[in-house]
Motif scaffolding. Structure first.
Motif, short mmCIF file in Angstrom:
data_model
loop_
_atom_site.label_atom_id
_atom_site.label_comp_id
_atom_site.label_asym_id
_atom_site.label_seq_id
_atom_site.Cartn_x
_atom_site.Cartn_y
_atom_site.Cartn_z
N GLU A 99 0.82 -1.21 0.00
CA GLU A 99 0.00 0.00 0.00
C GLU A 99 0.86 1.26 0.00
O GLU A 99 0.54 2.24 -0.69
N ALA A 100 1.94 1.24 0.77
CA ALA A 100 2.83 2.40 0.83
C ALA A 100 3.50 2.63 -0.52
O ALA A 100 3.61 3.78 -0.98
N ILE A 101 3.94 1.57 -1.14
CA ILE A 101 4.59 1.70 -2.45
C ILE A 101 3.61 2.26 -3.47
O ILE A 101 3.94 3.18 -4.23
N TYR B 265 -3.23 2.53 4.51
CA TYR B 265 -4.22 1.49 4.71
C TYR B 265 -5.42 1.79 3.82
O TYR B 265 -5.61 2.92 3.36
N SER B 266 -6.24 0.79 3.57
CA SER B 266 -7.42 0.97 2.72
C SER B 266 -8.65 1.24 3.58
O SER B 266 -8.61 1.08 4.81
N GLU B 267 -9.73 1.60 2.95
CA GLU B 267 -10.98 1.87 3.66
C GLU B 267 -11.49 0.62 4.38
O GLU B 267 -12.23 0.71 5.36
N ARG C 229 -9.14 0.38 11.55
CA ARG C 229 -8.35 1.50 12.08
C ARG C 229 -8.98 2.07 13.34
O ARG C 229 -8.93 3.27 13.61
N GLU C 230 -9.57 1.17 14.16
CA GLU C 230 -10.24 1.61 15.38
C GLU C 230 -9.27 2.34 16.32
O GLU C 230 -9.69 3.23 17.07
N ARG D 102 -7.94 11.34 3.66
CA ARG D 102 -7.55 10.40 2.61
C ARG D 102 -7.25 11.13 1.31
O ARG D 102 -8.02 11.97 0.86
N TRP D 103 -6.12 10.76 0.68
CA TRP D 103 -5.72 11.35 -0.59
C TRP D 103 -5.48 10.28 -1.67
O TRP D 103 -5.28 10.58 -2.83
N HIS D 104 -5.52 9.02 -1.25
CA HIS D 104 -5.30 7.90 -2.16
C HIS D 104 -6.06 6.71 -1.59
O HIS D 104 -6.32 6.65 -0.38
N GLU D 105 -6.41 5.76 -2.43
CA GLU D 105 -7.14 4.58 -1.94
C GLU D 105 -6.36 3.84 -0.87
O GLU D 105 -6.95 3.13 -0.04
N CYS D 106 -5.04 4.04 -0.85
CA CYS D 106 -4.20 3.36 0.14
C CYS D 106 -3.52 4.33 1.10
O CYS D 106 -2.76 3.90 1.97
N GLY D 107 -3.73 5.64 0.95
CA GLY D 107 -2.96 6.60 1.71
C GLY D 107 -3.79 7.67 2.39
O GLY D 107 -4.75 8.20 1.82
N VAL D 108 -3.40 8.00 3.64
CA VAL D 108 -4.09 9.01 4.44
C VAL D 108 -3.06 9.97 5.03
O VAL D 108 -2.03 9.55 5.55
#
Length: 262
Positions: A119-121, A153-155, A159-160, A174-180
């Motif tokens: 996800e980070a990549i 992380y994804s939606e 992430r409690e 959130r700015w990307h499907e995998c990035g916040v």
């Protein structure tokens, strides 16, 4: 409507098109504004080291960066808002337990806290930075001011831990499907603009801003004239005073024409 004295531009999908290049019409519009004495500024989630070449290309010396946490006027920092280190320590602990990758950003660099996940990549590569992939430095946040975290992380991921006190005092955009983006609780482009306008002795009505993303919503509603790109998310369009064409269809040029600045 009074003509703005300063205009703020988001970068991705606003100044930059999908190829991370500036359309000729956008460069022309900005240089025309500068010739008229209008201050041209950038307002971005990116850190200063990520858009040096863009500032040089467009002759811009004033910017609100890292989602409002690092503000510069005429190439000199005028406002900074780092994340508190105890919160960073808790963020690291929670991310490690969940297996989320985490990066830390300041004005000069970005470092991975641990080996980058898939996800980070994906998230970092989507930025198409003309820079090597960030190095790993688990102690970076302990030894430097950090203005923003990038949590990957994804939606669908759990992430409690981010919703529990005191991590719920941070903001997650959130700015990307995998990035916040992880920013201070009072951090936003709007807050950075507010601090800069105070220094310039300008009011919000003296400012105009262009944007397209979720992190532009507050900015577009705060300034006197908020302009959403035609390719903007729905929340940005709803918070803006008007919607211009997309970045691919000369949106900035047309938007400036609509408000009488060109």
């Amino acid at each position: 409507m009074a003509k703005p004295k300063i205009v703020f531009f988001d970068i991705d999908d606003t100044l930059y098109d999908q190829n991370k290049t500036v359309p000729d019409s956008t460069a022309e519009a900005i240089h025309k504004l500068q010739s008229k004495g209008v201050i041209t500024a950038i307002a971005t989630g990116r850190a200063p080291f990520m858009f040096r070449k863009l500032r040089q290309q467009l002759t811009i010396h004033t910017f609100v960066s890292i989602n409002g946490s690092f503000v510069v006027h005429e190439d000199a920092p005028v406002y900074t808002n780092p994340i508190q280190k105890p919160l960073l320590k808790l963020l690291v602990s929670g991310a490690e337990k969940q297996g989320f990758s985490l990066a830390f950003v300041n004005e000069e660099t970005m470092k991975m806290h641990r080996t980058a996940s898939r996800e980070a990549i994906m998230g970092i590569e989507s930025l198409k930075l003309p820079l090597p992939f960030p190095e790993t430095d688990p102690d970076f946040y302990k030894e430097h001011d950090v203005y923003q975290g990038l949590l990957f992380y994804s939606e669908q991921d759990n992430r409690e831990f981010l919703e529990q006190t005191p991590l719920n005092t941070l903001r997650y955009v959130r700015w990307h499907e995998c990035g916040v983006d992880v920013i201070p609780h009072n951090g936003s482009k709007a807050e950075g603009i507010k601090q800069l306008l105070k220094i310039l002795n300008f009011t919000p009505e003296d400012a105009c801003a262009f944007g397209d993303g979720n992190n532009d919503v507050e900015m577009l509603s705060y300034v006197g004239t908020g302009i959403a790109m035609g390719n903007a998310v729905e929340a940005a369009k709803k918070s803006a005073d008007l919607v211009t064409t997309s970045v691919q269809k000369d949106g900035i040029y047309h938007g400036l024409q609509q408000i009488g600045l060109l």
